[in-house]
Design an enzyme around this catalytic site. Structure first.
Site, PDB file in Angstrom:
ATOM      1  N   PRO A 275     -27.613  58.212   3.568  1.00  0.00           N
ATOM      2  CA  PRO A 275     -27.614  59.860   2.671  1.00  0.00           C
ATOM      3  C   PRO A 275     -28.076  60.648   3.766  1.00  0.00           C
ATOM      4  CG  PRO A 275     -29.058  57.748   2.054  1.00  0.00           C
ATOM      5  CD  PRO A 275     -28.313  57.376   3.048  1.00  0.00           C
TER       6      PRO A 275
ATOM      7  N   GLY B  25     -33.533  61.719   6.715  1.00  0.00           N
ATOM      8  CA  GLY B  25     -34.305  60.831   7.723  1.00  0.00           C
ATOM      9  C   GLY B  25     -33.882  59.642   8.196  1.00  0.00           C
ATOM     10  N   LEU B  26     -32.620  59.159   7.579  1.00  0.00           N
ATOM     11  CA  LEU B  26     -31.895  57.928   8.007  1.00  0.00           C
ATOM     12  C   LEU B  26     -30.848  58.240   9.197  1.00  0.00           C
ATOM     13  CD1 LEU B  26     -31.783  56.207   4.572  1.00  0.00           C
ATOM     14  CD2 LEU B  26     -32.819  55.421   6.642  1.00  0.00           C
ATOM     15  N   GLY B  27     -30.787  59.553   9.905  1.00  0.00           N
ATOM     16  CA  GLY B  27     -29.855  59.364  10.728  1.00  0.00           C
ATOM     17  C   GLY B  27     -28.795  59.627  10.544  1.00  0.00           C
ATOM     18  N   SER B  28     -28.234  60.293   9.481  1.00  0.00           N
ATOM     19  CA  SER B  28     -26.783  60.580   9.150  1.00  0.00           C
ATOM     20  C   SER B  28     -26.133  61.249  10.063  1.00  0.00           C
ATOM     21  CB  SER B  28     -26.678  60.930   7.704  1.00  0.00           C
ATOM     22  OG  SER B  28     -27.212  62.599   7.844  1.00  0.00           O
TER      23      SER B  28
ATOM     24  N   ALA C 184     -26.314  61.779  13.563  1.00  0.00           N
ATOM     25  CA  ALA C 184     -26.362  61.020  14.636  1.00  0.00           C
ATOM     26  C   ALA C 184     -25.383  59.747  14.488  1.00  0.00           C
ATOM     27  CB  ALA C 184     -27.815  60.451  15.253  1.00  0.00           C
ATOM     28  N   ALA C 185     -25.611  58.896  13.371  1.00  0.00           N
ATOM     29  CA  ALA C 185     -24.836  58.079  13.261  1.00  0.00           C
ATOM     30  C   ALA C 185     -23.211  58.224  13.246  1.00  0.00           C
ATOM     31  CB  ALA C 185     -25.095  57.153  11.959  1.00  0.00           C
TER      32      ALA C 185
ATOM     33  N   ASP D 168     -33.167  59.774  17.890  1.00  0.00           N
ATOM     34  CA  ASP D 168     -32.211  59.506  16.622  1.00  0.00           C
ATOM     35  C   ASP D 168     -30.865  58.925  17.370  1.00  0.00           C
ATOM     36  OD1 ASP D 168     -33.941  60.353  14.829  1.00  0.00           O
ATOM     37  OD2 ASP D 168     -32.351  61.467  13.876  1.00  0.00           O
TER      38      ASP D 168
END
Ligand code: PMV
Length: 320
Positions: free
Chosen positions: A101, A105-108, A110-111, A152
């Site tokens: 998402p 805060g789930l690092g979208s 950077a990923a 991240d």
């Protein structure tokens, strides 16, 4: 030439967000149930050097040359091209998709950058090592976040639990005893750049008060590392509650996040806190296998748009 594929996990910050921007330690772990994926395919039918980019999750379909130089995906790709000293990419199509998402805060961001950097460097025949992938993704993070700590891109590029201190060599975080978290998404998008900027302003107005808060958060992160590496993850609950209280004092929680944290604790979580930039995005709750689904249900009843149950353990990751 076959299509080149690369992926990168999401991440969650366990302890230390915000204070990590000011040099205090923080703990973060990869979340492998969600991921970004980049696919690069040679496209001999396109004009020489033409690169077509497609990222359906953000409604992007364009030629690389049409995008602004500061577009995050352009910075990621250009970073690889410059790092490898090639003149330009051969004609190709790049497709970027993600189940992470956005802005929660789930690092979208950077990923996506890490997956793209890995795929493009592999496509060029010279896959980059994690420290280079992380450094290039950091340049992309600057566009998203302004003054990112680098946590991240580091946890995502290495794909393993990390104990992170800004500008210091990476330290791996040992997790001898796995533990379970429920991640609850408040459903409220909250750009990290905004909360980081607000904390900076508050710190500039009253540095003494904020330095004390950052120290306290750093101390909690330090204790959490000891508990974790000593094989006592169940002790983390109290530290999570304490970290959440300190984040409230920093001014980065919200009524919705506080409600979720409280609901998790009432449903049997050992502790809970917001995770990441705050004001919206995610919170995490420490649970046991027995309490996980009750806590997830309580979070949904209290307004979480999505919940994810994840087990934190040492992953193969990449050596650091
Ligand atoms: O919102 P996230 O999960 O990307 O986390 C940001 C963490 C902060 O400490 C608030 C900022 C940073 O750059 O470390």
């Amino acid at each position: 030439m076959p299509a080149i594929r690369a992926t990168a996990p999401g991440k969650i910050i366990l302890f230390g967000e915000h204070a990590v921007v000011y040099g205090r330690p923080a703990l973060a772990v990869p979340v492998t149930q969600v991921q970004a994926r980049a696919v690069v395919m040679a496209a001999p039918g396109l004009a020489t050097g033409e690169v077509r980019l497609e990222a359906p999750d953000i409604g992007l379909q364009a030629a690389l040359a049409e995008l602004p130089a500061q577009h995050p995906l352009v910075v990621a790709i250009q970073g690889v091209v410059e790092e490898l000293g090639v003149k330009r990419l051969p004609a190709c199509r790049i497709r970027l998709t993600s189940t992470i998402p956005i802005a929660s805060g789930l690092g979208s961001g950077a990923a996506a950058a890490v997956a793209l950097i890995r795929a493009v460097s592999t496509f060029l025949g010279r896959p980059l090592p994690p420290e280079k992938v992380s450094a290039l993704a950091y340049e992309v993070e600057k566009i998203h976040h302004g003054t990112p700590s680098g946590i991240d891109n580091t946890v995502i590029a290495y794909g393993q639990p990390v104990y992170f201190v800004r500008s210091q060599p990476l330290q791996r975080l040992r997790v001898p005893v796995p533990f379970t978290l429920v991640i609850g998404d408040s459903g409220i998008p909250s750009p990290t750049a905004a909360t980081v900027a607000d904390v900076r302003q508050a710190w500039q107005r009253d540095p003494q008060r904020y330095e004390v808060l950052f120290d306290a958060i750093g101390a909690v992160a330090q204790q959490a590392r000891q508990q974790l590496e000593g094989g006592q993850p169940s002790e983390l609950g109290t530290l999570m509650n304490e970290n959440h209280r300190l984040l409230q004092e920093l001014g980065v929680s919200s009524a919705e996040l506080d409600t979720l944290v409280e609901a998790a604790c009432q449903a049997g979580a050992l502790g809970a806190k917001l995770s990441g930039g705050g004001r919206g995005g995610n919170m995490i709750a420490l649970v046991t296998e027995q309490t996980a689904s009750a806590v997830a249900q309580a979070l949904q009843a209290a307004g979480a748009r999505q919940t994810l149950i994840t087990t934190v353990q040492e992953t193969a990751g990449v050596d650091c």
